[in-house]
Design an enzyme around this catalytic site. Structure first.
Site, short mmCIF file in Angstrom:
data_model
loop_
_atom_site.label_atom_id
_atom_site.label_comp_id
_atom_site.label_asym_id
_atom_site.label_seq_id
_atom_site.Cartn_x
_atom_site.Cartn_y
_atom_site.Cartn_z
N HIS A 1 3.06 2.63 3.62
CA HIS A 1 4.07 2.08 2.70
C HIS A 1 4.91 1.02 3.41
CE1 HIS A 1 3.54 6.27 0.98
NE2 HIS A 1 3.30 5.51 -0.08
N GLY B 1 7.21 7.83 -3.05
CA GLY B 1 7.96 8.44 -1.96
C GLY B 1 7.06 9.08 -0.93
N GLY C 1 -1.46 -0.75 -1.76
CA GLY C 1 -2.39 -0.52 -0.66
C GLY C 1 -3.84 -0.48 -1.13
N VAL D 1 -3.66 1.18 6.18
CA VAL D 1 -3.16 1.52 7.52
C VAL D 1 -3.75 2.87 7.91
CG1 VAL D 1 -1.11 1.98 8.90
CG2 VAL D 1 -1.06 0.18 7.16
N GLN E 1 0.60 10.82 -14.25
CA GLN E 1 -0.65 10.55 -13.58
C GLN E 1 -1.20 11.77 -12.86
OE1 GLN E 1 1.33 7.44 -11.09
NE2 GLN E 1 0.05 8.22 -9.42
#
EC number: 6.3.2.1
Length: 283
Positions: free
Chosen positions: A42, A36, A152, A181, A66
């Site tokens: 994303h 999120g 990514g 990005v 994690q």
């Protein structure tokens, strides 16, 4: 015209029912796993998923396994309604939003550990982190069984760990990395960038500049150590610290390299104020 919307899938049965329906119609399926706090990075994964497959489902799950005990699980940004609106605008078909109980039922006792790749870079600094990543991603892949899953390249070590896990466990899903990005000044987009103060944000892009400088210096086979030392000094001058690593590593095995003689990455992790930033570029 009504505003676009995405189908909300709250649990594993709903996810599997939706994927089954798509399969019955002959559709291919891409999965974009996220925690999120979505941003343009994303949405680039969603865009790539839509180019490769007929359907895209995005998982939104802040995975507690994690995060270390001193990390930012409790304050990690969460805004499901904003995320769903962004996914609708991007053309995603569904959002999978399990809660912790749906992912880790009482008595859950299994952990996935990938050796080797997790023993360098972020691994020793964040003990248990990649076990949490490998476990949750293996669950997401098996729950959805998509044709393709997209990650990514900003989290390059994570991407390589997932590729290794999928190969080793014969999970029938293609894994694809999507280029990082960046903001206009080169800073890699990250959900944690919102933690930066205005002054820190102005300095944050120095990390990308240093990575590019190191990559240019070592690309012809020159010794890495002088370029890495100069890069660390520049990061320190820009206010980064502690610098957890600035390193040149093999792009597949992640073994540290003294000289580049094949595919390699330059990777960094460092704090800027209270915010931990990571990034990498090809060497």
């Amino acid at each position: 015209m009504p505003a676009p919307s995405v189908t909300r899938l709250p649990d594993v049965p709903a996810l599997r029912a939706q994927v089954r329906e798509w399969r019955a119609a002959g559709d291919t399926v891409a999965l974009v796993p996220t925690m999120g706090a979505l941003h343009a990075g994303h949405l680039a994964l969603v865009e790539r998923g839509l180019a490769a497959c007929r359907r895209v489902v995005v998982s939104i799950f802040v995975n507690p396994t994690q995060f270390g005990p001193a990390e930012d699980f409790s304050r990690y940004p969460r805004d499901a309604e904003r995320d769903l609106a962004l996914l609708a605008q991007a053309g995603a078909d569904a959002a999978y939003l399990p809660d912790v109980a749906a992912m880790y039922a009482p008595g859950f006792a299994t952990t996935v550990h990938v050796a080797g790749l997790t023993e360098v870079l972020c691994g020793p600094i964040r003990p248990g982190h990649f076990d949490g990543v490998a476990t949750v991603v293996s669950k997401l892949l098996l729950q959805a069984l998509p044709d393709l899953a997209l990650f990514g390249e900003k989290d390059f070590q994570q991407l390589q760990v997932i590729r290794r896990m999928v190969r080793d466990l014969d999970i029938p899903v293609a894994i694809e990395g999507v280029p990082t990005v960046r903001e206009s000044d080169g800073l890699a987009m990250s959900s944690r960038n919102r933690y930066l103060s205005d002054a820190e944000r102005r300095q944050a892009a120095v990390m990308h500049a240093v990575l590019r400088e190191v990559a240019a210096a070592v690309r012809g086979g020159a010794e890495a150590a002088p370029a890495l030392a100069a890069g660390r000094e520049r990061l320190e001058q820009a206010g980064f610290g502690p610098i957890q690593y600035l390193s040149v590593n093999d792009a597949e095995t992640l073994a540290p390299l003294d000289r580049v003689d094949g595919p390699a990455r330059v990777l960094a992790a460092a704090y800027l104020g209270a915010t931990r930033l990571i990034d990498n570029v090809p060497a």
